[in-house]
Design an enzyme around this catalytic site. Structure first.
Site, PDB file in Angstrom:
ATOM      1  N   HIS A 205      13.694 -18.894  -8.042  1.00 39.91           N
ATOM      2  CA  HIS A 205      13.929 -18.159  -9.093  1.00 39.91           C
ATOM      3  C   HIS A 205      14.949 -16.862  -8.796  1.00 39.91           C
ATOM      4  O   HIS A 205      15.744 -16.756  -9.531  1.00 39.91           O
ATOM      5  CB  HIS A 205      12.552 -17.216  -9.457  1.00 39.91           C
ATOM      6  CG  HIS A 205      12.492 -16.247 -10.380  1.00 39.91           C
ATOM      7  ND1 HIS A 205      12.087 -16.342 -11.871  1.00 39.91           N
ATOM      8  CD2 HIS A 205      13.297 -14.956 -10.473  1.00 39.91           C
ATOM      9  CE1 HIS A 205      12.058 -15.229 -12.420  1.00 39.91           C
ATOM     10  NE2 HIS A 205      12.836 -14.414 -11.569  1.00 39.91           N
ATOM     11  N   GLU A 206      15.091 -16.391  -7.609  1.00 40.62           N
ATOM     12  CA  GLU A 206      15.869 -15.481  -7.199  1.00 40.62           C
ATOM     13  C   GLU A 206      17.404 -15.989  -7.223  1.00 40.62           C
ATOM     14  O   GLU A 206      18.146 -15.038  -7.782  1.00 40.62           O
ATOM     15  CB  GLU A 206      15.342 -14.724  -5.870  1.00 40.62           C
ATOM     16  CG  GLU A 206      14.097 -13.923  -5.960  1.00 40.62           C
ATOM     17  CD  GLU A 206      14.008 -12.845  -7.077  1.00 40.62           C
ATOM     18  OE1 GLU A 206      15.185 -12.318  -7.342  1.00 40.62           O
ATOM     19  OE2 GLU A 206      12.965 -12.647  -7.512  1.00 40.62           O
ATOM     20  N   HIS A 209      18.898 -16.050 -10.444  1.00 37.33           N
ATOM     21  CA  HIS A 209      19.645 -14.935 -10.784  1.00 37.33           C
ATOM     22  C   HIS A 209      21.092 -14.511 -10.013  1.00 37.33           C
ATOM     23  O   HIS A 209      21.940 -14.020 -10.748  1.00 37.33           O
ATOM     24  CB  HIS A 209      18.838 -13.485 -10.344  1.00 37.33           C
ATOM     25  CG  HIS A 209      17.504 -13.204 -11.057  1.00 37.33           C
ATOM     26  ND1 HIS A 209      17.564 -13.150 -12.593  1.00 37.33           N
ATOM     27  CD2 HIS A 209      16.457 -12.784 -10.702  1.00 37.33           C
ATOM     28  CE1 HIS A 209      16.457 -13.020 -12.996  1.00 37.33           C
ATOM     29  NE2 HIS A 209      15.471 -12.743 -11.787  1.00 37.33           N
TER      30      HIS A 209
END
Length: 297
Positions: A205-206, A209
């Site tokens: 997920h990170e 980003h």
């Protein structure tokens, strides 16, 4: 992004792998949390910043050559430790394998064309950095960071009971190059001790980003959402792992299985084709060369 916990903190919860005992102390390093949901991350953008970022990207990509269909990201992993607690190297290698499986579509969804090549694992014993990487971020990254805009620096430390990870965005690189990178909690690695968040998807997920993706629930039901055409609007983050959810009147149910939502790890499984394209556009605009860098605050 950050993941939050509203459930009870557990002491000495059995984990699939324990902390590596650098300086063994009976009973140390066993405090973990049973987390059920997440909090906003330290660098969460405002709706206006999302709109500005999407407009800047569109301007940069206008008339530009099509982005490369495949890219391999050089990856440096920085393991922070207080001398007692840190993940084993096997967990780090499992995390890299999880990244490559997730981004290649092995868990579901299309292949994004993104892969990660581990260049090295560096261990740093610094107790204050380990327990509060955000507070000591400038010093920590200033000493440890390697490479340029194309190099992913993944810092593994211990975050608060409410936050699992956070990341910078590609269009921020020129304004703060030393700050560029991703920080995740060591207990979120595959086999870690964070119940509901121990399949390694915090890292997935990170890094989404870091590659330029916003949350699927960005801006709620209002335009432009996350700016990706094939992720339906989502009024609120997903908590837990519901069978279904539909929070907006716009077509499509909430993308509860998307890696850029906030569901439990067991509920996550995919990126969309549009998200894959967005990663490549962001890479071409902000990470492929130092001169294509940030004009935004």
């Amino acid at each position: 992004m950050a993941r939050r916990a509203t459930a009870v903190t557990l002491v000495c919860l059995l984990a699939s792998w324990p902390a590596v005992a650098v300086q063994a102390e009976p009973g140390s390093g066993c405090r973990v949390a049973a987390r059920t949901s997440r909090l906003p991350e330290p660098y969460a953008p405002t709706p206006g910043q999302v709109t500005d970022a999407l407009a800047d990207l569109a301007e940069r990509m206008e008339g530009a050559p099509a982005p490369a269909a495949k890219l391999t990201v050089p990856l440096w992993v920085h393991v922070l430790t207080d001398g007692r607690r840190r993940p084993p190297d096997t967990a780090i290698k499992d995390q890299v394998a999880t990244l490559n499986a997730a981004y290649s579509g092995q868990y579901g969804g299309p292949d994004t064309g993104v892969r990660f090549e581990l260049k090295g694992i560096a261990v740093k014993q610094q107790a204050d950095w380990f327990v509060d990487p955000l507070l000591h971020e400038r010093a920590m990254k200033g000493e440890l960071r390697k490479g340029g805009p194309e190099t992913l620096n993944l810092y593994i430390a211990q975050l608060s009971e409410l936050v699992l990870g956070y990341s910078t965005y590609p269009h921020w690189y020129k304004g703060a190059p030393v700050n560029d990178g991703v920080v995740i909690d060591w207990r979120s690695l595959p086999g870690g001790s964070l119940r509901n968040f121990n399949l390694g998807y915090t890292g997935v997920h990170e890094i989404g980003h870091w590659l330029g993706l916003f949350h699927t629930f960005e801006n709620g039901c209002a335009a432009p959402g996350d700016g990706v055409d094939d992720t339906p609007y989502e009024g609120s983050p997903t908590e837990g792992c519901p069978p279904a959810k539909d929070t907006c009147r716009a077509p499509g149910s909430d993308p509860i299985h998307n890696f850029m939502d906030y569901a439990h790890d067991r509920c996550m499984q995919e990126f969309t084709a549009g998200q894959g394209s967005r990663m490549h556009e962001m890479w071409a605009a902000y990470r492929s060369s130092p001169e294509m860098s940030d004009r935004l605050p």
